[in-house]
Scaffold this motif. Structure first.
Motif, PDB file in Angstrom:
ATOM      1  N   GLU A   1      17.936 -32.408 -68.822  1.00 50.47           N
ATOM      2  CA  GLU A   1      16.777 -31.825 -68.149  1.00 50.47           C
ATOM      3  C   GLU A   1      15.528 -32.584 -68.553  1.00 50.47           C
ATOM      4  O   GLU A   1      15.186 -32.661 -69.732  1.00 50.47           O
ATOM      5  CB  GLU A   1      16.648 -30.335 -68.511  1.00 50.47           C
ATOM      6  N   LEU A   2      14.872 -33.145 -67.552  1.00 47.16           N
ATOM      7  CA  LEU A   2      13.653 -33.931 -67.787  1.00 47.16           C
ATOM      8  C   LEU A   2      12.508 -33.230 -67.077  1.00 47.16           C
ATOM      9  O   LEU A   2      12.723 -32.523 -66.110  1.00 47.16           O
ATOM     10  CB  LEU A   2      13.815 -35.329 -67.191  1.00 47.16           C
ATOM     11  N   THR A   3      11.294 -33.459 -67.544  1.00 45.60           N
ATOM     12  CA  THR A   3      10.159 -32.868 -66.831  1.00 45.60           C
ATOM     13  C   THR A   3       9.554 -33.903 -65.885  1.00 45.60           C
ATOM     14  O   THR A   3       9.776 -35.103 -66.019  1.00 45.60           O
ATOM     15  CB  THR A   3       9.071 -32.382 -67.802  1.00 45.60           C
ATOM     16  N   GLU A   4       8.782 -33.393 -64.931  1.00 42.35           N
ATOM     17  CA  GLU A   4       8.125 -34.291 -63.976  1.00 42.35           C
ATOM     18  C   GLU A   4       7.245 -35.309 -64.691  1.00 42.35           C
ATOM     19  O   GLU A   4       7.154 -36.460 -64.281  1.00 42.35           O
ATOM     20  CB  GLU A   4       7.269 -33.470 -63.003  1.00 42.35           C
ATOM     21  N   THR A   5       6.572 -34.845 -65.751  1.00 43.46           N
ATOM     22  CA  THR A   5       5.679 -35.727 -66.509  1.00 43.46           C
ATOM     23  C   THR A   5       6.441 -36.944 -67.030  1.00 43.46           C
ATOM     24  O   THR A   5       5.938 -38.067 -66.999  1.00 43.46           O
ATOM     25  CB  THR A   5       5.086 -34.962 -67.716  1.00 43.46           C
TER      26      THR A   5
ATOM     27  N   LEU B   1       6.893 -37.065 -53.799  1.00 41.17           N
ATOM     28  CA  LEU B   1       8.167 -37.048 -53.085  1.00 41.17           C
ATOM     29  C   LEU B   1       8.839 -38.411 -53.150  1.00 41.17           C
ATOM     30  O   LEU B   1      10.063 -38.495 -53.256  1.00 41.17           O
ATOM     31  CB  LEU B   1       7.943 -36.627 -51.632  1.00 41.17           C
ATOM     32  N   SER B   2       8.035 -39.469 -53.113  1.00 42.84           N
ATOM     33  CA  SER B   2       8.644 -40.800 -53.143  1.00 42.84           C
ATOM     34  C   SER B   2       9.311 -41.049 -54.497  1.00 42.84           C
ATOM     35  O   SER B   2      10.361 -41.676 -54.587  1.00 42.84           O
ATOM     36  CB  SER B   2       7.614 -41.880 -52.834  1.00 42.84           C
TER      37      SER B   2
ATOM     38  N   ASN C   1      17.271 -29.683 -49.935  1.00 41.49           N
ATOM     39  CA  ASN C   1      18.383 -29.854 -48.997  1.00 41.49           C
ATOM     40  C   ASN C   1      18.268 -31.176 -48.250  1.00 41.49           C
ATOM     41  O   ASN C   1      19.251 -31.903 -48.099  1.00 41.49           O
ATOM     42  CB  ASN C   1      18.417 -28.695 -47.989  1.00 41.49           C
ATOM     43  N   ALA C   2      17.044 -31.471 -47.796  1.00 37.21           N
ATOM     44  CA  ALA C   2      16.825 -32.709 -47.042  1.00 37.21           C
ATOM     45  C   ALA C   2      17.116 -33.934 -47.903  1.00 37.21           C
ATOM     46  O   ALA C   2      17.541 -34.969 -47.406  1.00 37.21           O
ATOM     47  CB  ALA C   2      15.400 -32.750 -46.504  1.00 37.21           C
ATOM     48  N   MET C   3      16.887 -33.803 -49.196  1.00 36.80           N
ATOM     49  CA  MET C   3      17.084 -34.956 -50.089  1.00 36.80           C
ATOM     50  C   MET C   3      18.455 -34.938 -50.753  1.00 36.80           C
ATOM     51  O   MET C   3      18.758 -35.805 -51.569  1.00 36.80           O
ATOM     52  CB  MET C   3      16.012 -34.939 -51.182  1.00 36.80           C
ATOM     53  N   GLY C   4      19.247 -33.934 -50.439  1.00 42.53           N
ATOM     54  CA  GLY C   4      20.569 -33.862 -51.036  1.00 42.53           C
ATOM     55  C   GLY C   4      20.559 -33.474 -52.499  1.00 42.53           C
ATOM     56  O   GLY C   4      21.438 -33.849 -53.267  1.00 42.53           O
ATOM     57  N   LEU C   5      19.555 -32.715 -52.909  1.00 36.78           N
ATOM     58  CA  LEU C   5      19.464 -32.277 -54.305  1.00 36.78           C
ATOM     59  C   LEU C   5      19.899 -30.820 -54.435  1.00 36.78           C
ATOM     60  O   LEU C   5      19.653 -30.009 -53.534  1.00 36.78           O
ATOM     61  CB  LEU C   5      18.025 -32.403 -54.809  1.00 36.78           C
TER      62      LEU C   5
ATOM     63  N   GLN D   1      12.577 -39.287 -54.600  1.00 31.44           N
ATOM     64  CA  GLN D   1      13.550 -40.028 -53.796  1.00 31.44           C
ATOM     65  C   GLN D   1      14.129 -41.198 -54.577  1.00 31.44           C
ATOM     66  O   GLN D   1      15.311 -41.488 -54.496  1.00 31.44           O
ATOM     67  CB  GLN D   1      12.849 -40.515 -52.523  1.00 31.44           C
ATOM     68  N   LYS D   2      13.268 -41.847 -55.376  1.00 30.34           N
ATOM     69  CA  LYS D   2      13.670 -43.059 -56.104  1.00 30.34           C
ATOM     70  C   LYS D   2      14.495 -42.755 -57.349  1.00 30.34           C
ATOM     71  O   LYS D   2      15.314 -43.556 -57.767  1.00 30.34           O
ATOM     72  CB  LYS D   2      12.415 -43.834 -56.542  1.00 30.34           C
ATOM     73  N   MET D   3      14.234 -41.579 -57.964  1.00 30.94           N
ATOM     74  CA  MET D   3      14.857 -41.280 -59.252  1.00 30.94           C
ATOM     75  C   MET D   3      16.321 -40.881 -59.093  1.00 30.94           C
ATOM     76  O   MET D   3      16.671 -40.214 -58.122  1.00 30.94           O
ATOM     77  CB  MET D   3      14.111 -40.121 -59.916  1.00 30.94           C
ATOM     78  N   PRO D   4      17.156 -41.256 -60.060  1.00 28.14           N
ATOM     79  CA  PRO D   4      18.583 -40.910 -59.957  1.00 28.14           C
ATOM     80  C   PRO D   4      18.845 -39.453 -60.367  1.00 28.14           C
ATOM     81  O   PRO D   4      19.687 -39.185 -61.209  1.00 28.14           O
ATOM     82  CB  PRO D   4      19.238 -41.893 -60.920  1.00 28.14           C
ATOM     83  N   VAL D   5      18.120 -38.527 -59.764  1.00 26.06           N
ATOM     84  CA  VAL D   5      18.184 -37.118 -60.134  1.00 26.06           C
ATOM     85  C   VAL D   5      19.044 -36.358 -59.128  1.00 26.06           C
ATOM     86  O   VAL D   5      19.002 -36.657 -57.941  1.00 26.06           O
ATOM     87  CB  VAL D   5      16.749 -36.530 -60.131  1.00 26.06           C
ATOM     88  N   GLN D   6      19.830 -35.375 -59.598  1.00 23.84           N
ATOM     89  CA  GLN D   6      20.699 -34.620 -58.688  1.00 23.84           C
ATOM     90  C   GLN D   6      20.253 -33.190 -58.473  1.00 23.84           C
ATOM     91  O   GLN D   6      20.637 -32.551 -57.495  1.00 23.84           O
ATOM     92  CB  GLN D   6      22.148 -34.592 -59.228  1.00 23.84           C
ATOM     93  N   THR D   7      19.474 -32.655 -59.416  1.00 19.81           N
ATOM     94  CA  THR D   7      19.163 -31.226 -59.370  1.00 19.81           C
ATOM     95  C   THR D   7      17.708 -30.960 -59.713  1.00 19.81           C
ATOM     96  O   THR D   7      17.115 -31.657 -60.541  1.00 19.81           O
ATOM     97  CB  THR D   7      20.060 -30.461 -60.377  1.00 19.81           C
ATOM     98  N   ILE D   8      17.171 -29.923 -59.073  1.00 19.66           N
ATOM     99  CA  ILE D   8      15.810 -29.469 -59.346  1.00 19.66           C
ATOM    100  C   ILE D   8      15.906 -28.075 -59.937  1.00 19.66           C
ATOM    101  O   ILE D   8      16.642 -27.233 -59.411  1.00 19.66           O
ATOM    102  CB  ILE D   8      15.027 -29.408 -58.011  1.00 19.66           C
TER     103      ILE D   8
END
Ligand code: C2E
Ligand code: MG
Ligand code: MG
Ligand code: MG
Length: 291
Positions: free
Chosen positions: A149-153, A188-189, A227-231, A192-199
């Motif tokens: 678990e990482l933070t947005e920061t 949002l960009s 959903n649109a980003m597959g997360l 999209q770029k980050m290798p993240v799977q879950t929010i």
């Protein structure tokens, strides 16, 4: 008279400062000792799917004082980050969580996953992926059963080394999620770029659902975007049945919160999950073929 009281105010302020410093120094020593004496403990909070089944647990660090009291993470994680002790602490947390999971999964029909909070400082060290690779090997945990678990920061930092290490972790097969989502300023960009799977939708947006119209709109929007980003989306801080029902209706498929289960000491958490799998075995295993 006025001068006198002014002087007193200054002295009190200095006294406060030095008290503050002393508390900090003491806490830093405590933390150092706790690391050396194996007094960092993990509690585990289950994460459920929409059917109420535990799919994962979040490991949450506590410090056991010499007096036996448990110190919550808000009291030592910031200091650990400031002093760099978060690197050895984080490593202990990862190893403990994976060891615990290995022992539990050995007794389960369906393995569950563990998520571990990771600080930006750990990623900045550039060695996190190596550390995790060896911990996974030692404990024989499949990489996809470990989530960070990482933070947005953390994600927003432009450090090349962070991104390289995240990509290495992703290549290893480790899952990555964004904690407290919505409280930071990630774009949002970037998402999209980050290798993240879950929010993980921050609990401030789950509070007072479904009555709070702002939160209704925010949770729907985050879900639509995910959903649109597959997360995947996990709702944090689910405390009431009304919140749970609303979130499940909306299509949020993973839930975590005091209303479902509180963080528990390692042994209790293992018992909780074991008894759930015994009492509610996976459907296809109990439904007779004739039905
Ligand atoms: P977090 O990662 O967002 O973890 C969730 C926190 O919310 C936990 O607090 C949990 O007990 C609490 N919580 C869960 N469900 C509910 C609920 O329904 N209502 C309310 N009001 N609270 C709920 P905790 O254990 O005190 O941890 C606080 C924070 O400390 C964590 O927030 C995380 O940012 C940090 N932390 C904990 N362990 C570690 C660690 O090993 N490493 C790092 N870097 N940070 C950690
Ligand atoms: Mg977390
Ligand atoms: Mg969180
Ligand atoms: Mg949170």
């Amino acid at each position: 008279q006025a001068k006198q009281s002014g002087k007193n105010t200054v002295r009190t302020f200095r006294q406060d400062m030095s008290d503050h410093l002393q508390i900090k120094v003491k806490l830093e020593n405590d933390l150092h000792d706790a690391l050396n004496e194996d007094r960092i403990e993990l509690h585990y909070q289950p994460r459920f799917n929409a059917k109420g089944r535990v799919m994962a647990v979040e490991a949450l660090a506590r410090m056991r004082g010499r007096d036996g009291n448990l110190v919550p993470p808000v009291q030592f994680i910031p200091l650990a980050e400031e002093t760099g002790l978060i690197v050895p602490l984080g490593e202990q947390v990862l190893r403990k969580a994976c060891e615990w999971l290995a022992a539990l999964n050995a007794q389960l029909e369906e393995p569950i996953a563990v998520s571990v909070n990771v600080s930006g400082i750990q990623l900045m060290s550039g060695r996190l992926s190596d550390t995790i690779r060896s911990i996974l090997k030692e404990t024989r945990i499949a990489a996809h059963l470990l989530e960070l678990e990482l933070t947005e920061t953390v994600l927003m930092q432009h450090e090349e080394s962070i991104h390289e290490d995240l990509n290495r972790l992703h290549t290893l097969g480790v899952e990555l999620s964004i904690d407290d989502f919505g409280t930071g300023y990630s774009s949002l960009s970037l998402l999209q770029k980050m290798p993240v799977q879950t929010i993980k939708l921050d609990r401030s947006f789950v509070a007072d659902l479904p009555d709070n119209q702002d939160n209704v709109i925010i949770s729907r929007t985050v879900l639509a975007m995910a959903n649109a980003m597959g997360l995947g989306v996990v709702a944090e801080g689910v405390e009431t049945d009304a919140q749970r029902d609303f979130l499940i209706d909306e299509g949020i498929l993973q839930l975590q919160g005091f209303g479902l289960a509180r963080p528990m000491p390692a042994e209790d958490a293992a018992k909780f999950i074991l008894s759930q799998q015994i009492n509610h075995p996976i459907a296809h295993k109990i439904v007779p073929e004739t039905l």
